[in-house]
Design a protein around this motif. Structure first.
Motif, PDB file in Angstrom:
ATOM      1  N   THR A  76       0.840  -1.188   0.000  1.00 41.87           N
ATOM      2  CA  THR A  76       0.000   0.000   0.000  1.00 41.87           C
ATOM      3  C   THR A  76       0.880   1.246   0.000  1.00 41.87           C
ATOM      4  N   THR A 221      -3.046   1.811  -5.379  1.00 43.35           N
ATOM      5  CA  THR A 221      -2.421   2.938  -4.675  1.00 43.35           C
ATOM      6  C   THR A 221      -2.650   4.253  -5.406  1.00 43.35           C
ATOM      7  N   HIS A 226      -9.912  -0.702  -4.898  1.00 42.95           N
ATOM      8  CA  HIS A 226      -9.554  -1.953  -4.238  1.00 42.95           C
ATOM      9  C   HIS A 226     -10.372  -3.122  -4.787  1.00 42.95           C
TER      10      HIS A 226
END
Length: 356
Positions: A76, A221, A226
């Motif tokens: 991340t 990122t 997601h």
């Protein structure tokens, strides 16, 4: 008369059944990465028995692309900032493993266990596929380098799985693979498909892994989108990676390197033990648990370590950040290190030449 197609079908059927039995047994015993280790052992058994394992050349790049997605999930933006903030720790950990690995490779070459450039290329602690493909351009015997790097991957994978099993109570494989079940899975498949299209244009053995990793980082990122990694995509990829490693150990290869096998095995065992010792100060300096530090310094393939880490309750982002950092550094510095150290080896024909 048995046709070639029938022989291939029988081999695949036997490999599939044996893989399923070993995977099931390891999963019931609680071993991490059972989907990787079971097929890997099955492929070794079938290959050493003299059977040619017909693995479609398009499958390993696809499997590596999926594992690239697994790595991307761990990295991340917060983790990348942490790597930048602790760059000295990561740099020290990366180069400690690289120095130890090439030192052992140089010793093998100096003792004439393997031809000089083969021992040095084969000592590379990671990027197995890339090193195997690159070495031939520098005059090293690709067969011998492949034997060294995949023997190391095999031993490291087995050792790491056993240690992880003994140290912690692992997650169930299904839980590990279906994490984030409420998220969509189609972006993962889209990135893998794009990676498959771009890979032939990039002349680098690690291209599927790196391109998929980059795509996952950009989507998650950079764009903040997601998604999950579905079991039906991850599990077959683990199996293909296991078969890809195991099928290298054919009877012909083992016969070709039989004299060198004990010395290379001892050298690899020393490397595993040395990296385990390095993990002790790393755990204290980086403030992570000892198993996380051990997996971070583990000199196996980044793909196999990612699979083991995903099924073990550890600091996965730290492990993946260290593994990927070493992976990237190796791609850049390994050819130069191997070429430089070869100059300091004997030139009597046993070093720097291809094995006959």
């Amino acid at each position: 008369m048995t046709t070639r197609a029938q022989t291939r079908a029988r081999t695949l059927a036997g490999l599939g059944v044996l893989s399923a039995l070993l995977t099931g047994g390891l999963a019931l015993a609680g071993f991490p990465a059972a989907f990787l280790v079971g097929p890997m052992i099955a492929a070794i058994i079938i290959a050493v028995m003299g059977a040619d394992i017909p693995l479609d050349r398009r499958l390993p790049p696809l499997a590596q692309a999926v594992i690239g997605q697994l790595m991307a999930h761990s990295l991340t933006l917060k983790v990348l900032h942490e790597v930048a903030a602790q760059w000295a720790i990561f740099l020290g950990g990366v180069f400690s493993v690289i120095i130890l690995s090439f030192t052992l490779g140089w010793i093998l070459a100096h003792l004439r266990v393997m031809p000089g450039n083969v021992a040095l290329w084969g000592a590379s602690p990671g990027a197995a596929t890339a090193m195997t493909l690159l070495c031939e351009s520098y005059g090293a015997d690709q067969r011998l380098v492949a034997f060294m790097v995949y023997l190391r991957v095999l031993l490291v994978t087995l050792a790491t799985s056993i240690i992880s099993h003994l140290v912690v109570t692992t997650r169930s494989p299904v839980h590990a693979l279906t994490l984030g079940a409420d998220l969509p899975w189609w972006p993962c498949l889209a990135i893998v498909a794009v990676t498959a299209l771009i890979t032939p244009l990039v002349r680098l053995g690690a291209a599927p892994l790196l391109l998929s990793l980059a795509g996952g980082l950009i989507v998650q990122t950079g764009l903040g989108f997601h998604y999950r990694l579905p079991l039906w995509l991850l599990a077959p990829s683990y199996v293909v990676i296991g078969w890809m490693i195991g099928r290298r150990f054919t009877r012909d290869v083992l016969h070709h390197v039989w004299r060198a096998l004990p010395a290379v095995t001892v050298s690899t065992s020393i490397l595993i033990a040395g990296c385990a010792l390095l993990s002790w100060p790393l755990a204290h300096i980086a403030h992570v648990d000892l198993l996380s530090a051990y997996l971070a310094t583990s000199p196996g393939g980044a793909d196999s370590v990612a699979i083991i880490a995903a099924s073990t309750p550890i600091d996965v982002p730290f492990v993946m950040a260290m593994q990927i950092a070493r992976f990237m550094v190796l791609i850049i510095v390994a050819p130069g290190i191997a070429t430089f150290l070869t100059r300091f080896l004997p030139t009597d024909g046993t070093s720097g030449a291809k094995a006959r």
